[in-house]
Design an enzyme around this catalytic site. Structure first.
Site, PDB file in Angstrom:
ATOM      1  N   ASP A  97      -1.644  -9.970   8.571  1.00 54.47           N
ATOM      2  CA  ASP A  97      -0.359  -9.712   9.210  1.00 54.47           C
ATOM      3  C   ASP A  97      -0.353  -8.335   9.869  1.00 54.47           C
ATOM      4  O   ASP A  97       0.445  -8.074  10.768  1.00 54.47           O
ATOM      5  CB  ASP A  97       0.801  -9.877   8.238  1.00 54.47           C
ATOM      6  CG  ASP A  97       0.837  -8.846   7.122  1.00 54.47           C
ATOM      7  OD1 ASP A  97      -0.219  -8.264   6.807  1.00 54.47           O
ATOM      8  OD2 ASP A  97       1.922  -8.636   6.537  1.00 54.47           O
ATOM      9  N   CYS A 157       0.808  -1.204   0.000  1.00 52.04           N
ATOM     10  CA  CYS A 157       0.000   0.000   0.000  1.00 52.04           C
ATOM     11  C   CYS A 157       0.838   1.248   0.000  1.00 52.04           C
ATOM     12  O   CYS A 157       2.058   1.226  -0.059  1.00 52.04           O
ATOM     13  CB  CYS A 157      -0.898  -0.001   1.235  1.00 52.04           C
ATOM     14  SG  CYS A 157       0.039   0.057   2.773  1.00 52.04           S
ATOM     15  N   ILE A 160      14.188  -6.389 -23.091  1.00 52.34           N
ATOM     16  CA  ILE A 160      15.243  -6.724 -24.037  1.00 52.34           C
ATOM     17  C   ILE A 160      15.792  -5.450 -24.670  1.00 52.34           C
ATOM     18  O   ILE A 160      15.049  -4.654 -25.253  1.00 52.34           O
ATOM     19  CB  ILE A 160      14.711  -7.678 -25.113  1.00 52.34           C
ATOM     20  CG1 ILE A 160      14.241  -8.987 -24.447  1.00 52.34           C
ATOM     21  CG2 ILE A 160      15.776  -7.966 -26.163  1.00 52.34           C
ATOM     22  CD1 ILE A 160      13.489  -9.907 -25.365  1.00 52.34           C
TER      23      ILE A 160
END
Length: 650
Positions: A141, A43, A338
């Protein structure tokens, strides 16, 4: 150890609001409980503490939060308690359920947090906290972070494995507790004015609080001289500060004084730890590396990896693909930018890795027009000048990830610093061999180095040794290529620190991780990724792996002229032989020569017209000598001028 506090003027009003705090949230809710039982988000965070009542806290926190919508497009939330306000933008990567909404308040109402990051070991911490009597309402969490702070206070930081930047309002102790992860993967910027203390994930959130957007002379001058944006409390913006990695900040709401404390000291962690050598040390490296990747694969959205074709990204890609394959029927995705210049294209190497791992290969091929059109946006998302167009190549990777629905990317950042992967480390290693084993062995090693690294010659090795071991000569080299700078910048402090560190490999690696090498790369990575709402995870920066790797015997990091030998050896069952024993190193390099030659006229005109360049340079010398500068010198002046234009710097 506390750093002397910075405090606002004593005349400012210190009246504190004490009405009950409240939170509000908005955002879409899709997806039920995840298969892993987790709720984790990345966030953007914001916060403000008013001092004088001159600032409308409610409207200001909304503006600060809206400014980082790109960091969290899946929802927003706000918290207000008197003169304290938090904001939050959320990017869901595991379970976008209401249980993960932020700012989050603890069950007892004592603590409120706005948090950006991932605590990878939160499952284990949760079990430990439950054993202590804590009860949880969600699988987030974030809630574990709140409980960990309640149980252990600031010491909770030493128990966490992950990346984070957060601020917590402790209403009991009447303070703001803010912290940043050990190595600085997630940013935390802040300002202190006469009217407020404010913080955010990005600098743009704070600039309106300053009134005038001004350049920081010391930082700009050092950048133009040396081109090395170091880990520092300073930023390119005058008045905007960084909370350093491995530190926490306490803002005492009773006095409105800030103190900053260090909680993680890499050198201290390694003090007294002997060298780890032998097959067991190699096996332990592989075990911890594999566990680090396993933890970082947890997600309910698509996970992929950045793949250059080099040793680090290839190791992460193939090991992640193997671990991911056990729980997924879909091929693991790898993204490669690339270069259109064959001289620094790694497409063939990346293709070999893709075949070896059965990867889903996403390729992006930016050309000059892409670079030209995207560069202003990259400057805005980086917020500060950077060292080369290679930062743009990384941005193209992040854009390709978002376009292909890949929200989480693993990357190999950090491996070179912890395992002696850069050419600039050869000098310190060669000196160590000479001091420990004598001149004959040092000469033998030098011949092996030249044979096993196509980028190194004896002459280049000697040039690097002279530059790195002599601060005075390095400084004279910088001045010689920067005669246009006026006034002449002083010698940067880090130049002497680097020379001293070259006498001890552990000291050098610690300096590179904490100050001179890794921090700008982490800044580039976070800003590029979050600009495209991508979360990047860095397995090599698991603190367990960092500490183990730096403690390895030097001969396991460089052997027979091979850099990062322990990676090559431990990954032989995973990597194709041509990748494991590659003799060249490129990375996501941009075709600088092609792009900048086509962009030369635009660059020169902008440099000549820049008031900021004129402040730090002799205009006549710039006008007469710009085309004779090397590409890096031209780029620094141009990047500064473009930054000035994009941010209205005075």
């Amino acid at each position: 150890m506390g750093i002397p506090p910075c405090s606002r003027p004593a005349s400012a009003n210190t009246t504190r609001g004490r009405e009950p705090g409240h939170c509000s949230h908005s955002g879409q809710s899709q997806r039920g409980p995840s298969h892993s039982g987790e709720s984790r988000i990345m966030c953007g965070i914001a916060g403000i503490v008013g001092f004088t009542g001159k600032i409308d806290i409610g409207s200001r926190i909304k503006e600060m939060t809206d400014a980082v919508h790109h960091r969290g497009p899946d929802g927003e939330g706000f918290y207000r308690n008197g003169r304290v306000a938090f904001g939050h933008r959320r990017l869901a990567v595991v379970d976008l359920s209401p249980g993960g909404h932020q700012p989050m308040t603890s069950a007892d109402g004592r603590h409120v947090v706005t948090y950006n990051g991932e605590i990878y070991n939160f499952v284990e911490l949760r079990r430990e906290l439950e054993a202590l009597g804590h009860r949880f309402r969600s699988h987030s969490d974030t809630e574990v972070l709140l409980a960990a702070y309640a149980a252990w206070g600031p010491d909770c930081l030493t128990r966490m494995n992950g990346m984070w930047s957060f601020a917590l309002h402790d209403t009991d102790r009447d303070l703001i507790f803010a912290a940043r992860d050990r190595f600085g993967e997630k940013p935390f910027h802040y300002v202190r004015t006469d009217d407020c203390f404010a913080f955010g994930s990005e600098i743009r959130q704070l600039l309106p609080l300053l009134g005038t957007v001004a350049a920081n002379p010391a930082v700009v001058s050092e950048y133009l001289l040396a081109g090395v944006p170091l880990q520092s409390a300073e930023t390119f913006f005058s008045g905007v500060l960084n909370l350093a990695a491995g530190h926490y900040l306490i803002h005492d709401l009773k006095s409105d004084r800030c103190t900053i404390h260090r909680y993680y000291d890499l050198a201290g962690r390694l003090s007294g730890v002997g060298e780890r050598d032998g097959p067991e040390a190699v096996d332990e490296f592989r075990r911890v590396f594999e566990d680090s990747i396993r933890l970082r694969l947890r997600s309910d959205v698509r996970v992929g990896t950045c793949l250059s074709g080099g040793l680090d990204s290839s190791s992460v890609s193939l090991l992640a693909a193997r671990l991911n394959g056990a729980g997924s029927g879909a091929p693991f995705s790898a993204i490669t930018a690339i270069s259109e210049d064959p001289a620094n294209s790694e497409e063939a190497y990346a293709e070999e890795v893709v075949r070896a791992g059965g990867l889903n290969w996403v390729r992006t091929r930016p050309d000059y027009e892409d670079f030209r059109d995207t560069l202003p946006a990259v400057i805005r998302q980086q917020e500060e000048p950077f060292t080369s167009p290679s930062v743009c190549m990384q941005s193209f990777v992040m854009r390709a990830a978002r376009e292909n629905g890949i929200v989480v990317l693993l990357d190999g950042q950090g491996a070179d610093e912890i395992l002696l992967g850069y050419d600039r480390y050869y000098c310190a290693y060669g000196l160590a061999v000479w001091r420990q084993q004598g001149a004959r062995e040092a000469l033998r090693w030098q011949r092996q180095m030249v044979r096993n690294n196509v980028n190194m010659t004896s002459l280049r090795f000697a040039a690097l040794a002279v530059r790195d071991l002599s601060p005075a000569l390095r400084y004279l080299h910088y001045l010689g290529r920067s005669r246009h700078l006026s006034p002449r910048p002083p010698m940067p402090d880090w130049v002497r620190q680097y020379a001293r560190a070259c006498l001890d490999l552990r000291s050098l690696q610690t300096l590179e991780v904490e100050n001179t090498g890794l921090p700008p790369l982490l800044r580039f990575e976070d800003k590029n990724a979050m600009a495209h709402s991508i979360e990047t995870r860095l397995p090599f920066l698991d603190h367990r792996l960092v500490e183990h790797s730096i403690a390895l015997a030097s001969a396991l990091k460089m052997r027979d002229g091979w850099s990062k030998w322990v990676v090559r050896r431990s990954m032989m069952d995973v990597l194709p032989e041509n990748i494991a024993w590659r003799r060249n190193k490129i990375g996501f390099a941009a075709p600088d020569a092609m792009w900048l030659s086509r962009h030369a006229g635009v660059m020169e005109r902008m440099v000549e017209a820049s008031p900021l360049v004129g402040r730090f340079c002799d205009r006549n010398r710039v006008r007469e000598g710009y085309r004779r500068l090397d590409r890096a010198g031209q780029w620094r002046l141009y990047c500064l001028a473009l930054w000035e234009e994009q941010f209205g710097v005075s």
